[in-house]
Structure formats: structure tokens, C-alpha cells
Write a protein that holds these residues in place. Sequence first.
Motif, PDB file in Angstrom:
ATOM      1  N   ALA A  16       0.844  -1.204   0.000  1.00  0.00           N
ATOM      2  CA  ALA A  16       0.000   0.000   0.000  1.00  0.00           C
ATOM      3  C   ALA A  16       0.880   1.255   0.000  1.00  0.00           C
ATOM      4  CB  ALA A  16      -0.922  -0.004   1.214  1.00  0.00           C
ATOM      5  N   TRP A  17       1.938   1.260   0.799  1.00  0.00           N
ATOM      6  CA  TRP A  17       2.851   2.402   0.855  1.00  0.00           C
ATOM      7  C   TRP A  17       3.548   2.607  -0.487  1.00  0.00           C
ATOM      8  CZ3 TRP A  17       8.076   2.651  -0.022  1.00  0.00           C
ATOM      9  CH2 TRP A  17       8.699   3.855   0.299  1.00  0.00           C
ATOM     10  N   SER A  18       4.033   1.528  -1.103  1.00  0.00           N
ATOM     11  CA  SER A  18       4.811   1.655  -2.340  1.00  0.00           C
ATOM     12  C   SER A  18       3.978   2.173  -3.504  1.00  0.00           C
ATOM     13  CB  SER A  18       5.487   0.330  -2.707  1.00  0.00           C
ATOM     14  OG  SER A  18       4.537  -0.647  -3.055  1.00  0.00           O
ATOM     15  N   GLU A  19       2.683   1.865  -3.524  1.00  0.00           N
ATOM     16  CA  GLU A  19       1.832   2.380  -4.602  1.00  0.00           C
ATOM     17  C   GLU A  19       1.698   3.900  -4.526  1.00  0.00           C
ATOM     18  OE1 GLU A  19      -1.521   0.373  -6.298  1.00  0.00           O
ATOM     19  OE2 GLU A  19      -1.190  -1.315  -4.928  1.00  0.00           O
ATOM     20  N   ALA A  20       1.812   4.448  -3.332  1.00  0.00           N
ATOM     21  CA  ALA A  20       1.699   5.895  -3.163  1.00  0.00           C
ATOM     22  C   ALA A  20       3.060   6.599  -3.198  1.00  0.00           C
ATOM     23  CB  ALA A  20       1.003   6.199  -1.829  1.00  0.00           C
ATOM     24  N   ASN A  21       4.146   5.817  -3.329  1.00  0.00           N
ATOM     25  CA  ASN A  21       5.500   6.379  -3.305  1.00  0.00           C
ATOM     26  C   ASN A  21       6.295   5.850  -4.484  1.00  0.00           C
ATOM     27  OD1 ASN A  21       5.915   7.874  -0.545  1.00  0.00           O
ATOM     28  ND2 ASN A  21       4.648   6.077  -0.145  1.00  0.00           N
ATOM     29  N   PRO A  22       6.248   6.545  -5.614  1.00  0.00           N
ATOM     30  CA  PRO A  22       6.959   6.075  -6.800  1.00  0.00           C
ATOM     31  C   PRO A  22       8.447   5.877  -6.521  1.00  0.00           C
ATOM     32  CG  PRO A  22       5.607   7.995  -7.302  1.00  0.00           C
ATOM     33  CD  PRO A  22       5.585   7.816  -5.812  1.00  0.00           C
ATOM     34  N   GLY A  23       9.001   4.905  -7.174  1.00  0.00           N
ATOM     35  CA  GLY A  23      10.412   4.585  -7.009  1.00  0.00           C
ATOM     36  C   GLY A  23      10.588   3.088  -6.965  1.00  0.00           C
ATOM     37  N   ARG A  24      11.804   2.654  -6.739  1.00  0.00           N
ATOM     38  CA  ARG A  24      12.112   1.228  -6.687  1.00  0.00           C
ATOM     39  C   ARG A  24      12.551   0.884  -5.270  1.00  0.00           C
ATOM     40  NH1 ARG A  24      16.373  -0.194  -9.757  1.00  0.00           N
ATOM     41  NH2 ARG A  24      15.539  -2.275 -10.023  1.00  0.00           N
ATOM     42  N   TYR A  25      11.817  -0.021  -4.644  1.00  0.00           N
ATOM     43  CA  TYR A  25      12.060  -0.379  -3.253  1.00  0.00           C
ATOM     44  C   TYR A  25      11.938  -1.885  -3.072  1.00  0.00           C
ATOM     45  CZ  TYR A  25      10.653   4.508  -2.813  1.00  0.00           C
ATOM     46  OH  TYR A  25      10.535   5.861  -2.972  1.00  0.00           O
ATOM     47  N   GLU A  26      12.491  -2.350  -1.954  1.00  0.00           N
ATOM     48  CA  GLU A  26      12.254  -3.711  -1.492  1.00  0.00           C
ATOM     49  C   GLU A  26      12.044  -3.642   0.007  1.00  0.00           C
ATOM     50  OE1 GLU A  26      14.314  -6.749  -4.555  1.00  0.00           O
ATOM     51  OE2 GLU A  26      15.694  -5.951  -3.049  1.00  0.00           O
ATOM     52  N   LEU A  27      11.360  -4.650   0.531  1.00  0.00           N
ATOM     53  CA  LEU A  27      11.095  -4.730   1.967  1.00  0.00           C
ATOM     54  C   LEU A  27      11.873  -5.913   2.511  1.00  0.00           C
ATOM     55  CD1 LEU A  27       9.261  -3.566   4.291  1.00  0.00           C
ATOM     56  CD2 LEU A  27       7.729  -5.490   3.786  1.00  0.00           C
ATOM     57  N   VAL A  28      12.730  -5.655   3.496  1.00  0.00           N
ATOM     58  CA  VAL A  28      13.549  -6.714   4.085  1.00  0.00           C
ATOM     59  C   VAL A  28      13.346  -6.697   5.592  1.00  0.00           C
ATOM     60  CG1 VAL A  28      15.870  -7.641   4.379  1.00  0.00           C
ATOM     61  CG2 VAL A  28      15.239  -6.508   2.235  1.00  0.00           C
ATOM     62  N   PRO A  68       8.721  -8.213 -16.510  1.00  0.00           N
ATOM     63  CA  PRO A  68       9.950  -7.465 -16.242  1.00  0.00           C
ATOM     64  C   PRO A  68       9.984  -7.026 -14.785  1.00  0.00           C
ATOM     65  CG  PRO A  68       8.349  -6.051 -17.291  1.00  0.00           C
ATOM     66  CD  PRO A  68       7.722  -7.431 -17.205  1.00  0.00           C
ATOM     67  N   ASP A  69      11.033  -6.309 -14.404  1.00  0.00           N
ATOM     68  CA  ASP A  69      11.107  -5.826 -13.021  1.00  0.00           C
ATOM     69  C   ASP A  69       9.909  -4.926 -12.731  1.00  0.00           C
ATOM     70  OD1 ASP A  69      11.917  -3.520 -14.453  1.00  0.00           O
ATOM     71  OD2 ASP A  69      13.154  -2.867 -12.787  1.00  0.00           O
ATOM     72  N   GLY A  70       9.644  -4.745 -11.472  1.00  0.00           N
ATOM     73  CA  GLY A  70       8.501  -3.932 -11.069  1.00  0.00           C
ATOM     74  C   GLY A  70       7.437  -4.750 -10.354  1.00  0.00           C
ATOM     75  N   MET A  71       7.522  -6.067 -10.464  1.00  0.00           N
ATOM     76  CA  MET A  71       6.557  -6.927  -9.784  1.00  0.00           C
ATOM     77  C   MET A  71       7.150  -7.377  -8.444  1.00  0.00           C
ATOM     78  SD  MET A  71       4.236  -6.650 -11.986  1.00  0.00           S
ATOM     79  CE  MET A  71       3.086  -7.466 -10.922  1.00  0.00           C
ATOM     80  N   THR A  72       6.304  -7.502  -7.444  1.00  0.00           N
ATOM     81  CA  THR A  72       6.741  -7.882  -6.105  1.00  0.00           C
ATOM     82  C   THR A  72       6.539  -9.368  -5.874  1.00  0.00           C
ATOM     83  OG1 THR A  72       6.204  -5.680  -5.261  1.00  0.00           O
ATOM     84  CG2 THR A  72       6.327  -7.457  -3.634  1.00  0.00           C
ATOM     85  N   VAL A  73       7.528  -9.990  -5.231  1.00  0.00           N
ATOM     86  CA  VAL A  73       7.434 -11.390  -4.808  1.00  0.00           C
ATOM     87  C   VAL A  73       7.516 -11.398  -3.284  1.00  0.00           C
ATOM     88  CG1 VAL A  73       8.525 -13.659  -4.844  1.00  0.00           C
ATOM     89  CG2 VAL A  73       8.453 -12.278  -6.932  1.00  0.00           C
ATOM     90  N   CYS A  89       3.134 -19.228 -14.189  1.00  0.00           N
ATOM     91  CA  CYS A  89       2.278 -19.985 -15.103  1.00  0.00           C
ATOM     92  C   CYS A  89       0.852 -19.961 -14.575  1.00  0.00           C
ATOM     93  CB  CYS A  89       2.787 -21.422 -15.223  1.00  0.00           C
ATOM     94  SG  CYS A  89       4.465 -21.498 -15.914  1.00  0.00           S
ATOM     95  N   GLY A  90      -0.079 -20.174 -15.482  1.00  0.00           N
ATOM     96  CA  GLY A  90      -1.486 -20.159 -15.101  1.00  0.00           C
ATOM     97  C   GLY A  90      -2.179 -18.940 -15.658  1.00  0.00           C
ATOM     98  N   PRO A  91      -3.358 -18.648 -15.122  1.00  0.00           N
ATOM     99  CA  PRO A  91      -4.137 -17.526 -15.641  1.00  0.00           C
ATOM    100  C   PRO A  91      -3.417 -16.194 -15.449  1.00  0.00           C
ATOM    101  CG  PRO A  91      -5.355 -18.706 -13.915  1.00  0.00           C
ATOM    102  CD  PRO A  91      -4.019 -19.338 -14.027  1.00  0.00           C
ATOM    103  N   ARG A  92      -3.757 -15.268 -16.317  1.00  0.00           N
ATOM    104  CA  ARG A  92      -3.188 -13.912 -16.236  1.00  0.00           C
ATOM    105  C   ARG A  92      -3.577 -13.294 -14.898  1.00  0.00           C
ATOM    106  NH1 ARG A  92      -4.832  -8.441 -18.590  1.00  0.00           N
ATOM    107  NH2 ARG A  92      -2.839  -7.380 -18.764  1.00  0.00           N
ATOM    108  N   ARG A  93      -2.629 -12.606 -14.290  1.00  0.00           N
ATOM    109  CA  ARG A  93      -2.879 -11.911 -13.026  1.00  0.00           C
ATOM    110  C   ARG A  93      -3.795 -10.710 -13.267  1.00  0.00           C
ATOM    111  NH1 ARG A  93      -2.601 -13.670  -8.740  1.00  0.00           N
ATOM    112  NH2 ARG A  93      -2.089 -11.696  -7.808  1.00  0.00           N
ATOM    113  N   ASP A  94      -4.442 -10.278 -12.211  1.00  0.00           N
ATOM    114  CA  ASP A  94      -5.253  -9.058 -12.253  1.00  0.00           C
ATOM    115  C   ASP A  94      -4.362  -7.934 -12.790  1.00  0.00           C
ATOM    116  OD1 ASP A  94      -6.386  -6.554 -11.601  1.00  0.00           O
ATOM    117  OD2 ASP A  94      -7.222  -7.282  -9.720  1.00  0.00           O
ATOM    118  N   PRO A  95      -4.807  -7.217 -13.824  1.00  0.00           N
ATOM    119  CA  PRO A  95      -3.966  -6.163 -14.411  1.00  0.00           C
ATOM    120  C   PRO A  95      -3.570  -5.060 -13.432  1.00  0.00           C
ATOM    121  CG  PRO A  95      -5.882  -6.598 -15.785  1.00  0.00           C
ATOM    122  CD  PRO A  95      -6.058  -7.392 -14.533  1.00  0.00           C
ATOM    123  N   ASN A  96      -4.278  -4.915 -12.335  1.00  0.00           N
ATOM    124  CA  ASN A  96      -3.955  -3.883 -11.352  1.00  0.00           C
ATOM    125  C   ASN A  96      -3.074  -4.391 -10.211  1.00  0.00           C
ATOM    126  OD1 ASN A  96      -5.427  -1.763 -12.618  1.00  0.00           O
ATOM    127  ND2 ASN A  96      -7.281  -2.806 -11.966  1.00  0.00           N
TER     128      ASN A  96
END
Length: 183
Positions: A16-28, A68-73, A89-96
Motif C-alpha cells: 500500500a505504501w509503495s503504490e503511493a511512493n513512486p520509485g524502486r524499493y524492497e522490503l527486508v 519485467p522488473d517492477g513486480m513484487t514477490v 504460469c497459469g491464468p493472467r494476473r489481475d492487471p492492477n
Amino acid sequence: MKPLPQTRMSVDEYLAWSEANPGRYELVQGEVYAMTPERVLHAEVKAAAYVALRRSIRAAALPCRAMPDGMTVRIDTRTAYEPDALVYCGPRRDPNSVEVPNPIIVVEVSSPSTRRTDASEKLAGYFQVPSIHHYMMIDPDRRMVIHHHRVGNEVETAFLQEGTLVLDPPGLELPIAFLFEEP
């Protein structure tokens, strides 16, 4: 630029925080870390990896998608990484959606500043995710792929500079040379 949060957060709070804060981050372990700027070589190899994975998926006619990069695991409740490329693999993820909960392949393009983390914390973290069968660390300076893959309850490692990498599951053949093609 906004300062990074000083309080620890869960992955859900972080997303939720990252969607409101543009940039590239990771949570550790609950802490937000800004990702460093990339060298041109890093960006080119990252793009080549995504294109090579996508091309291999199409050639094998698999019901999978390269991202590509930009997706969170999500690794656990307090750690989430953003690999340089991934396949699910499998069905396409929700576009949002900003999260891919079931990747089968994750890729990190190593740089001098990330090499140690990629080979230690991320290696251990990615294999906590049951769906992940392959973790590829690409070293653009040495033109080498370090392929970690799950075999039962073990993780095996191979070092490749040429040939074709077989990623099964899901059943991809990935020529090493494709990972270093210029865009």
C-alpha cells in the motif's frame, strides 16, 4: 523525495505504501530499502533476460508469462523482493496487481553492490517460496549465469557461460547467449 518509513511494516502495508511512493524499493524484515540506480549494462542484461524468457515461453507454447522488473514477490510476512524478471504460469494476473504470488522462475542481474545480497539473503529467501523452482543470478561482467534450482528438498547450483539452460518446470529451453543480447 520523501524519506523512507522509519517504522517496520508488513508486506501488505508495504505494498500500500509503495503504490503511493513512486520509485524502486524492497522490503527486508519489515524495513523499506530504496534500490540503487542501475548501470547501462545492468539495464540491458535485465531487458535481455525478460525478452529471452518471453521468447522461450512462446517457443514452448506454455501457459506462462514473463514479467519485467517492477513486480513484487512476497517471501514472508515482512520481506518482499522485486526481481529483475520472473515467470509465472497459469491464468493472467489481475492487471492492477503489483504482486505475483506464485512465480516459478526469478531472475536477479547482479551488480557490484548487490552480488553478496543476491547470493545469500535472496537465495535463501526465494527458495522459501514453494512455487519457485529456479533462481537465476546473471553476472553481466563475467557473462555468466548462476542457476540455482530446486530438486526435491535440495537446491542445486550450476555455473553457465554457454549452451542452453533447461528450466523444467515449466519446460523452457533458454539459450545462455540470449541473456546477453543487446536490445
